[in-house]
Enzyme design. Structure first.
Site, PDB file in Angstrom:
ATOM      1  N   ASP A 155      34.835   1.459  12.073  1.00  0.00           N
ATOM      2  CA  ASP A 155      35.175   0.034  12.131  1.00  0.00           C
ATOM      3  C   ASP A 155      36.630  -0.224  11.711  1.00  0.00           C
ATOM      4  OD1 ASP A 155      34.802  -2.635  12.572  1.00  0.00           O
ATOM      5  OD2 ASP A 155      33.636  -3.010  10.739  1.00  0.00           O
ATOM      6  N   ASP A 173      39.165 -10.044  18.692  1.00  0.00           N
ATOM      7  CA  ASP A 173      39.864  -8.966  17.985  1.00  0.00           C
ATOM      8  C   ASP A 173      41.064  -8.432  18.776  1.00  0.00           C
ATOM      9  OD1 ASP A 173      40.065  -7.545  15.617  1.00  0.00           O
ATOM     10  OD2 ASP A 173      38.784  -5.896  16.272  1.00  0.00           O
ATOM     11  N   LYS A 177      47.500  -5.375  18.680  1.00  0.00           N
ATOM     12  CA  LYS A 177      46.151  -4.793  18.679  1.00  0.00           C
ATOM     13  C   LYS A 177      45.313  -5.563  19.697  1.00  0.00           C
ATOM     14  CE  LYS A 177      41.863  -4.658  15.869  1.00  0.00           C
ATOM     15  NZ  LYS A 177      41.242  -4.768  14.540  1.00  0.00           N
ATOM     16  N   ARG A 213      43.919   0.056  13.282  1.00  0.00           N
ATOM     17  CA  ARG A 213      45.055   0.867  12.828  1.00  0.00           C
ATOM     18  C   ARG A 213      45.215   2.124  13.684  1.00  0.00           C
ATOM     19  NH1 ARG A 213      42.430   1.115   6.979  1.00  0.00           N
ATOM     20  NH2 ARG A 213      41.636  -0.854   7.775  1.00  0.00           N
ATOM     21  N   ASP A 227      34.970  -5.701  19.118  1.00  0.00           N
ATOM     22  CA  ASP A 227      34.844  -4.764  18.004  1.00  0.00           C
ATOM     23  C   ASP A 227      33.441  -4.844  17.409  1.00  0.00           C
ATOM     24  OD1 ASP A 227      35.169  -3.081  15.853  1.00  0.00           O
ATOM     25  OD2 ASP A 227      36.464  -4.437  14.706  1.00  0.00           O
ATOM     26  N   LYS A 243      28.861  -3.123  12.711  1.00  0.00           N
ATOM     27  CA  LYS A 243      28.944  -4.349  11.909  1.00  0.00           C
ATOM     28  C   LYS A 243      27.586  -5.030  11.837  1.00  0.00           C
ATOM     29  CE  LYS A 243      33.705  -5.623  13.127  1.00  0.00           C
ATOM     30  NZ  LYS A 243      34.263  -5.630  11.777  1.00  0.00           N
TER      31      LYS A 243
HETATM   32  N1  BES Z   1      38.609  -6.550  13.404  1.00  0.00           N
HETATM   33  C1  BES Z   1      38.227  -6.229  12.073  1.00  0.00           C
HETATM   34  C2  BES Z   1      38.867  -7.144  11.034  1.00  0.00           C
HETATM   35  C3  BES Z   1      38.446  -8.574  11.060  1.00  0.00           C
HETATM   36  C4  BES Z   1      37.347  -9.008  10.348  1.00  0.00           C
HETATM   37  C5  BES Z   1      39.192  -9.518  11.750  1.00  0.00           C
HETATM   38  C6  BES Z   1      36.972 -10.332  10.358  1.00  0.00           C
HETATM   39  C7  BES Z   1      38.828 -10.840  11.751  1.00  0.00           C
HETATM   40  C8  BES Z   1      37.716 -11.247  11.062  1.00  0.00           C
HETATM   41  C9  BES Z   1      38.649  -4.788  11.767  1.00  0.00           C
HETATM   42  O1  BES Z   1      38.610  -3.915  12.813  1.00  0.00           O
HETATM   43  C10 BES Z   1      37.692  -4.283  10.738  1.00  0.00           C
HETATM   44  O2  BES Z   1      36.549  -4.130  11.059  1.00  0.00           O
HETATM   45  N2  BES Z   1      38.186  -4.027   9.531  1.00  0.00           N
HETATM   46  C11 BES Z   1      37.379  -3.560   8.459  1.00  0.00           C
HETATM   47  C12 BES Z   1      38.097  -2.395   7.819  1.00  0.00           C
HETATM   48  C13 BES Z   1      37.238  -1.609   6.882  1.00  0.00           C
HETATM   49  C14 BES Z   1      36.184  -0.866   7.639  1.00  0.00           C
HETATM   50  C15 BES Z   1      38.136  -0.649   6.119  1.00  0.00           C
HETATM   51  C16 BES Z   1      37.167  -4.706   7.484  1.00  0.00           C
HETATM   52  O3  BES Z   1      38.072  -5.530   7.316  1.00  0.00           O
HETATM   53  O4  BES Z   1      36.089  -4.797   6.934  1.00  0.00           O
HETATM   54 ZN    ZN Z   2      38.870  -4.711  14.668  1.00  0.00          ZN
HETATM   55 MN    MN Z   3      36.721  -3.009  13.085  1.00  0.00          MN
END
Ligand code: BES
Ligand code: ZN
Ligand code: MN
Length: 500
Positions: free
Chosen positions: A346, A287, A264, A350, A269, A276
Site C-alpha cells: 500500500d 489517488d 503520482k 513512492r 489504490d 485497505k
Molecule cells: N494513496 C494512499 C495515501 C492516501 C490516504 C491518500 C488517504 C489520500 C487519502 C497511499 O498510497 C497509502 O496507502 N499510504 C499509506 C502508507 C503506509 C502503508 C506506509 C498510508 O498513508 O497509510
Molecule cells: Zn496511494
Molecule cells: Mn497506497
C-alpha cells in the site's frame, strides 16, 4: 464536464436581464455606474438592507427577488468590507460567491464589476471572472435523473460589466487558460477508475497535442527496457497496463534547461496485497490527483503560451491484489539501480515516483523538479486539509513555493527532511524498504524515501497533497470533490520566477 457557461465582458450600459449582481462597501456605498443601475430601486434596496441588517460587511450578501423598479428578476448585493484591504485572491473569491448566488432558474446574469471608488481594474475584473468560472464547475456527467428544478440552465450567459472591455478581455485570457487547466484536473480526479484506466489517462493527456505540447507514452516494453521495475511492480497485479506519459512544452529559449513536474497517477489504490479496509476505499479513485495536476498545469502553460520550457511526467498505474500482484517481501530493482524491499504494497506511490523522478532527471536535466502525490494519510493527520505538505532540498525553491501559495491560496507548509530519518527505511535485505516500519513521521519517511531518487544538485520539492487533492476543503471557488489543487500554485511559481 458540463461547462455550460458563456462568460464575457461588456460595458456597464449592458441591459440588466436575469440576475443583477452588485458590490458595495461597509458603508453600503455603491460606485456611480451601480448607483445608476439601481436608481429606480434605491429605496427598496435601502429598506431590504435595513430589514436584513445588511451593512456590506465582507462576504455578506443581500438578495431581492423581483425588485420593484428593476428589470432584473433578482438583485444580489455582495459586501466588500473595507475595499482598501482587498487582494487579488479576494476578487477570485468574490466571483465564486457571486456565482453561488445564481439560482438554477437563471440563465442570464450581469455582474457589475465596480466598487464604491469606481470601476474595478481589468485585473480585478478578470480575477472576478475566473472565480465565477471555477465556481460554476460541476461534475455531473453521470447524473441522468435530475428533476427539472434541480438542473442548471442548459447554457448560462454571465456578463461581467467593466469600464474597459478590451482591457479586461486581454488580461482574462491567461486566466481563462489556467482555469481550463484546473477544470481538466478536476475532471480527471472526479472520473471513476472503471473509466479512467492508465491507458485512458494517457489518451486524455494526449489531447494536449492540440496545444502543441509534445506527448510521448511509454508502454510496458519501453518501461521494461528502461528498468522501471519499481513502478512496474505496483501495476503488475492489475488487468490494466501501466503507462508513463511525458509531456513537453517548449515556450522558452531553445536549449534552456526546463522546469519539471512529476505526478503520482495511481488510478485506483486498493492497497494491493496489503489491502485497505473497505470504508472510504472508493476515494482511492482520486489517488492520481498529483498526475491530474501535472496534466492540468501543462494545459495551462501551453494554452497561455508561457515563455518557459516545461516537462510534465506522470506515472500511471493501478494498484490491485491478484495472483500476479507484488508481495510483501519482494525485492525490486529501480531504474536508478537501487534495490527496494517491499514491506507494504500500500506504500505504492513512492515506488511510482522513484522511477518517474529518476527518469525525468536523467533525461531532461531540469532546473528544478516538483513532484505531487496523494502520498500519505500521515500528512492529513499532520496538516489537515488547509495546507499541503512540502519537503525540499532547496531553500530558494521552498520559499518561492510558499510565496506562490500565499498568493493563490493553495497553501504549502514546509516539513523536515533529515538524515536521522533515513535509518527508518534501511532494509535488512535490500538498499531500502518502502515503509518506515512504524507510523511515526509517516509523511517524512515517505519523502525521505523519494529523496533517495533525487541527486542533491537538482533543486527538488515534494508536495504531499493527500489532504488537498480530493475530498478537500470546500471554498468559494471550489465545490468539487476533485479540487484541481496545485495547478494555480505551480502556474504562479512558473509565471513569477521562471518566465522571460
Ligand atoms: N494513496 C494512499 C495515501 C492516501 C490516504 C491518500 C488517504 C489520500 C487519502 C497511499 O498510497 C497509502 O496507502 N499510504 C499509506 C502508507 C503506509 C502503508 C506506509 C498510508 O498513508 O497509510
Ligand atoms: Zn496511494
Ligand atoms: Mn497506497
Amino acid at each position: 464536464m458540463t461547462d455550460a457557461l458563456r462568460l464575457g465582458f461588456g460595458p456597464f450600459t449592458a441591459p440588466a436581464k436575469g440576475v443583477l449582481v452588485a458590490f458595495c462597501d461597509e458603508g453600503l456605498r455603491f460606485g456611480p455606474a451601480t448607483r445608476r443601475a439601481l436608481a429606480p430601486a434605491v429605496e427598496v434596496v435601502g429598506r431590504a438592507a435595513k430589514a436584513e441588517r445588511f451593512t456590506g460587511k465582507k462576504n455578506a450578501t443581500l438578495e431581492l427577488v423581483v425588485p420593484e423598479g428593476l428589470k432584473a428578476t433578482r438583485l444580489v448585493v455582495i459586501g466588500l468590507g473595507k475595499t482598501a484591504d482587498l487582494k487579488p485572491k479576494d476578487f477570485l473569491r468574490l466571483g465564486g460567491l457571486a456565482m453561488s448566488k445564481l439560482p438554477n432558474s437563471a440563465s442570464d446574469a450581469t455582474v457589475l464589476a465596480e466598487m464604491p471608488g469606481g470601476a474595478m481594474k481589468s485585473e480585478q475584473a478578470a480575477d472576478l471572472a475566473q472565480g465565477l468560472r471555477l465556481r460554476a464547475y460541476a461534475f455531473d456527467r453521470y447524473k441522468t435523473k435530475r428533476k427539472d428544478d434541480e438542473k442548471p440552465p442548459a447554457m448560462r450567459n454571465v456578463t461581467v460589466a467593466v469600464s474597459d472591455v478590451a482591457g479586461a478581455r486581454k488580461v482574462y485570457e491567461p486566466r481563462s487558460a489556467i482555469s481550463d487547466g484546473v477544470l481538466l484536473a478536476r475532471d480527471l480526479v472526479n472520473e471513476p477508475a472503471n473509466v479512467l484506466s492508465p491507458e485512458e489517462f494517457a489518451r486524455r493527456a494526449g489531447a494536449l497535442k492540440k496545444l502543441r505540447v509534445a506527448v510521448e507514452v511509454l508502454d510496458l516494453k519501453a518501461m521494461k527496457k528502461l528498468g522501471m521495475n519499481a513502478l512496474l511492480g505496483v501495476g503488475q497485479g492489475s488487468a490494466r497496463e501501466s503507462r508513463v506519459v511525458v509531456m513537453r512544452w517548449n515556450g522558452g529559449k531553445a536549449g534552456e534547461a526546463p522546469v519539471a513536474f512529476i505526478g503520482k497517477g495511481v488510478c485506483f489504490d486498493t492497497g494491493g496485497i496489503s489491502i485497505k479496509p473497505a470504508a472510504s476505499m472508493e476515494d482511492m479513485k482520486g489517488d492520481m490527483a498529483g498526475a491530474a495536476c501535472v496534466v492540468g498545469l501543462m494545459h495551462a502553460l501551453a494554452a497561455r503560451k508561457a515563455r518557459v520550457n516545461a516537462i510534465g511526467v506522470i506515472g500511471v498505474v493501478e494498484n490491485m491484489p491478484d495472483g500476479n500482484a507484488q508481495r510483501p517481501g519482494d525485492i525490486v530493482k529501480s531504474m536508478s539501480g537501487q534495490t527496494i524491499e517491499i514491506i507494504n504494497t500500500d506504500a505504492e506511490g513512492r515506488l511510482v515516483l522513484a522511477d518517474a523522478i529518476w527518469y525525468t532527471a536523467q533525461r531532461f536535466k531540469p532546473k528544478f523538479m516538483v513532484d505531487l502525490a496523494t502520498l500519505t494519510g500521515a500528512i492529513i493527520v499532520a496538516l489537515g486539509q488547509e495546507y499541503a505538505g512540502m519537503f525540499s532540498n532547496n531553500d530558494q525553491l521552498a520559499e518561492r513555493l510558499t510565496k506562490a501559495g500565499l498568493e493563490t491560496g493553495e497553501l504549502v507548509w514546509r516539513m523536515p527532511l533529515a538524515p536521522e530519518y533515513d535509518k527508518m527505511i534501511d532494509s535488512k535485505f535490500a538498499d531500502m524498504k518502502n515503509t518506515g516500519g512504524s507510523r511515526w513521521g509517516g509523511a517524512i519517511t515517505a519523502a525521505q524515501f523519494i529523496k533517495r531518487f533525487v541527486d542533491d544538485k537538482t533543486p527538488w520539492a515534494h508536495l504531499d497533497i493527500a489532504g488537498t487533492g480530493f475530498d478537500s476543503r470546500q471554498t468559494d471557488i471550489n465545490k468539487s470533490w476533485g479540487s484541481g489543487w496545485g495547478v494555480r500554485l505551480l502556474d504562479r511559481l512558473v509565471a513569477d520566477y521562471y518566465e522571460k
